[in-house]
Design a protein around this motif. Structure first.
Motif, PDB file in Angstrom:
ATOM      1  N   ARG A  25      -3.198  14.459  10.263  1.00 30.20           N
ATOM      2  CA  ARG A  25      -4.227  13.989  11.202  1.00 30.20           C
ATOM      3  C   ARG A  25      -5.579  14.046  10.512  1.00 30.20           C
ATOM      4  N   PRO A  26      -6.008  12.926   9.904  1.00 26.65           N
ATOM      5  CA  PRO A  26      -7.292  12.926   9.196  1.00 26.65           C
ATOM      6  C   PRO A  26      -8.451  13.082  10.171  1.00 26.65           C
ATOM      7  N   GLY A  40      -4.393   2.786   6.480  1.00 28.91           N
ATOM      8  CA  GLY A  40      -3.899   2.052   5.318  1.00 28.91           C
ATOM      9  C   GLY A  40      -3.461   3.009   4.235  1.00 28.91           C
ATOM     10  N   VAL A  41      -2.139   3.124   4.033  1.00 24.81           N
ATOM     11  CA  VAL A  41      -1.625   4.167   3.136  1.00 24.81           C
ATOM     12  C   VAL A  41      -1.100   3.642   1.810  1.00 24.81           C
ATOM     13  N   GLU A  42      -1.053   2.321   1.620  1.00 26.82           N
ATOM     14  CA  GLU A  42      -0.617   1.801   0.314  1.00 26.82           C
ATOM     15  C   GLU A  42      -1.200   0.421   0.083  1.00 26.82           C
ATOM     16  N   MET A  43      -1.383   0.101  -1.209  1.00 26.62           N
ATOM     17  CA  MET A  43      -2.034  -1.161  -1.543  1.00 26.62           C
ATOM     18  C   MET A  43      -1.734  -1.581  -2.970  1.00 26.62           C
ATOM     19  N   CYS A  44      -1.965  -2.853  -3.219  1.00 26.51           N
ATOM     20  CA  CYS A  44      -2.053  -3.395  -4.564  1.00 26.51           C
ATOM     21  C   CYS A  44      -3.540  -3.649  -4.786  1.00 26.51           C
ATOM     22  N   ALA A  45      -4.063  -3.143  -5.896  1.00 23.19           N
ATOM     23  CA  ALA A  45      -5.503  -3.183  -6.096  1.00 23.19           C
ATOM     24  C   ALA A  45      -5.847  -3.478  -7.547  1.00 23.19           C
ATOM     25  N   VAL A  50      -2.838  -2.567 -10.027  1.00 19.66           N
ATOM     26  CA  VAL A  50      -2.089  -1.330  -9.838  1.00 19.66           C
ATOM     27  C   VAL A  50      -1.623  -1.168  -8.393  1.00 19.66           C
ATOM     28  N   LEU A  51      -0.633  -0.305  -8.213  1.00 23.82           N
ATOM     29  CA  LEU A  51      -0.219   0.146  -6.890  1.00 23.82           C
ATOM     30  C   LEU A  51      -0.850   1.507  -6.663  1.00 23.82           C
ATOM     31  N   ALA A  52      -1.396   1.719  -5.484  1.00 20.50           N
ATOM     32  CA  ALA A  52      -2.111   2.960  -5.242  1.00 20.50           C
ATOM     33  C   ALA A  52      -2.006   3.380  -3.789  1.00 20.50           C
ATOM     34  N   GLN A  53      -2.150   4.690  -3.589  1.00 17.93           N
ATOM     35  CA  GLN A  53      -2.208   5.276  -2.250  1.00 17.93           C
ATOM     36  C   GLN A  53      -3.536   6.008  -2.094  1.00 17.93           C
ATOM     37  N   PRO A  54      -4.482   5.431  -1.374  1.00 22.48           N
ATOM     38  CA  PRO A  54      -5.766   6.110  -1.194  1.00 22.48           C
ATOM     39  C   PRO A  54      -5.608   7.340  -0.316  1.00 22.48           C
ATOM     40  N   ALA A  55      -6.436   8.334  -0.585  1.00 22.03           N
ATOM     41  CA  ALA A  55      -6.375   9.565   0.198  1.00 22.03           C
ATOM     42  C   ALA A  55      -7.180   9.395   1.483  1.00 22.03           C
ATOM     43  N   GLY A  61      -8.785   5.069   3.819  1.00 25.06           N
ATOM     44  CA  GLY A  61      -7.564   4.352   3.523  1.00 25.06           C
ATOM     45  C   GLY A  61      -7.779   2.952   2.971  1.00 25.06           C
ATOM     46  N   ALA A  62      -6.698   2.169   2.985  1.00 23.38           N
ATOM     47  CA  ALA A  62      -6.647   0.890   2.272  1.00 23.38           C
ATOM     48  C   ALA A  62      -7.116  -0.311   3.090  1.00 23.38           C
ATOM     49  N   PHE A  63      -7.338  -0.163   4.394  1.00 23.07           N
ATOM     50  CA  PHE A  63      -7.764  -1.314   5.196  1.00 23.07           C
ATOM     51  C   PHE A  63      -9.273  -1.499   5.050  1.00 23.07           C
TER      52      PHE A  63
END
Length: 333
Positions: free
Chosen positions: A55-56, A63-68, A85-90, A94-96
């Protein structure tokens, strides 16, 4: 830059707001990346509702995963500017969003065989499927694999990985449209749970033996009925509870029928065995290059459509993967 933020918990469509926020800056060991595509996952909806195990703090960007694309390197970070790259932002960032910051040590090269949206959908779902089927269940060629929600994001990955492993795959779906999708994905047999009981179908298809491996991201009745058609020394892999119902396992039944119930929390491998995650990625990239797996991206939507996309995934009305592309303009396709 623009980013979606959640200031209070509730349904995604109600609580996600597209806002102007300051550009992030990479710290030591971090990368600044431009988001090319962000995959929508069911946990994004749970995060909005405040129902996820993490619970942030509010406000946060889902957004927990992305191509960036790597835009800048923080102090001591390794990477190549412009690399995909493929990445998971903390979380809570997030990724949105248009840009994000990620730990350099966690990024993986995006497979050349996949476009941005497909690559964004490769990581969590396919890693989960790979670890569930191979590391936990030890799926073998010639075995029968039963996949619940076979036309969904998690299930579709398991279907493709099962076929790549040489298994006979039976997919369970809810509705005629999803049945078509599951067949196109490669299922050897598809069961529409709204029209027939999958237990009888599985028993008939296997000559009464049952499924060697059950891949269950649904829970509830899907799990309960799966115990009735799992084979001797079969394995039920518990991946999630998309139905909203967490079942209680009758361990005496597992004892009498000699089957195993295997839990899978893929995220733990990132801290417990990160080398295994990288090895899995290499195998997935190889399978993608051989055209044995390819994420089913059913919709590509612009950044402005993210809230509606997360809501539809939460409502279970989508198939495959819905991917947010910040650089896309106009309507979804």
């Amino acid at each position: 830059m623009q980013a979606w933020r959640v200031h209070e918990n509730g349904e995604p469509r109600d609580v996600m707001r597209l806002e102007e926020v300051d550009d992030p800056a990479p710290g030591p060991g971090e990368l600044l990346v431009g988001v090319r595509a962000a995959n929508v996952n069911f946990p994004d909806a749970l995060l909005c509702r405040g129902q996820y195990q993490v619970r942030p703090p509010l406000p946060f960007t889902p957004g927990v995963e992305m191509c960036a694309e790597i835009l800048a390197l923080g102090e001591g970070a390794e990477g190549e500017i412009g690399a995909r790259v493929l990445a998971q932002p903390a979380l809570p960032a997030g990724a949105f969003a248009e840009r994000a910051v990620v730990a350099a040590r966690t990024v993986l090269p995006a497979p050349d065989a996949l476009d941005d949206a497909e690559a964004a959908a490769l990581h969590i779902g396919y890693q989960t499927g790979w670890f569930g089927l191979h590391r936990r269940a030890r799926l073998a060629a010639g075995e029968t694999l039963l996949v619940h929600a076979a036309a969904g994001g998690v299930g579709s990955a398991a279907v493709q990985l099962g076929k790549a492993a040489g298994a006979t795959v039976i997919g369970v779906v809810g509705g005629a449209g999803k049945a078509v999708v599951a067949r196109d994905l490669g299922c050897d047999l598809v069961v529409d749970r709204r029209e027939e009981d999958f237990v009888g179908v599985v028993k008939e298809a296997t000559g009464g033996r049952g499924a060697d491996v059950v891949y269950d991201p649904v829970g509830g009745d899907a799990f309960a009925k799966s115990t009735k058609c799992v084979a001797f020394e079969g394995r039920i892999v518990v991946v999630g509870f998309a139905s909203g119902a967490v079942p209680s396992a009758a361990l005496n039944h597992a004892l009498v029928k000699n089957y195993a119930i295997l839990g899978l929390h893929w995220g733990l491998y990132n801290t417990k065995d990160p080398d295994a995650v990288r090895a899995c990625h290499d195998d997935l990239a190889k399978l993608a290059a051989e055209a044995k797996v390819k994420p089913l991206v059913s919709e590509r939507v612009p950044l402005g459509g993210a809230a509606d996309a997360v809501q539809r995934v939460a409502d279970g009305t989508t198939t495959g993967r819905v991917v947010i592309e910040p650089g896309r303009s106009g309507e979804r396709r």
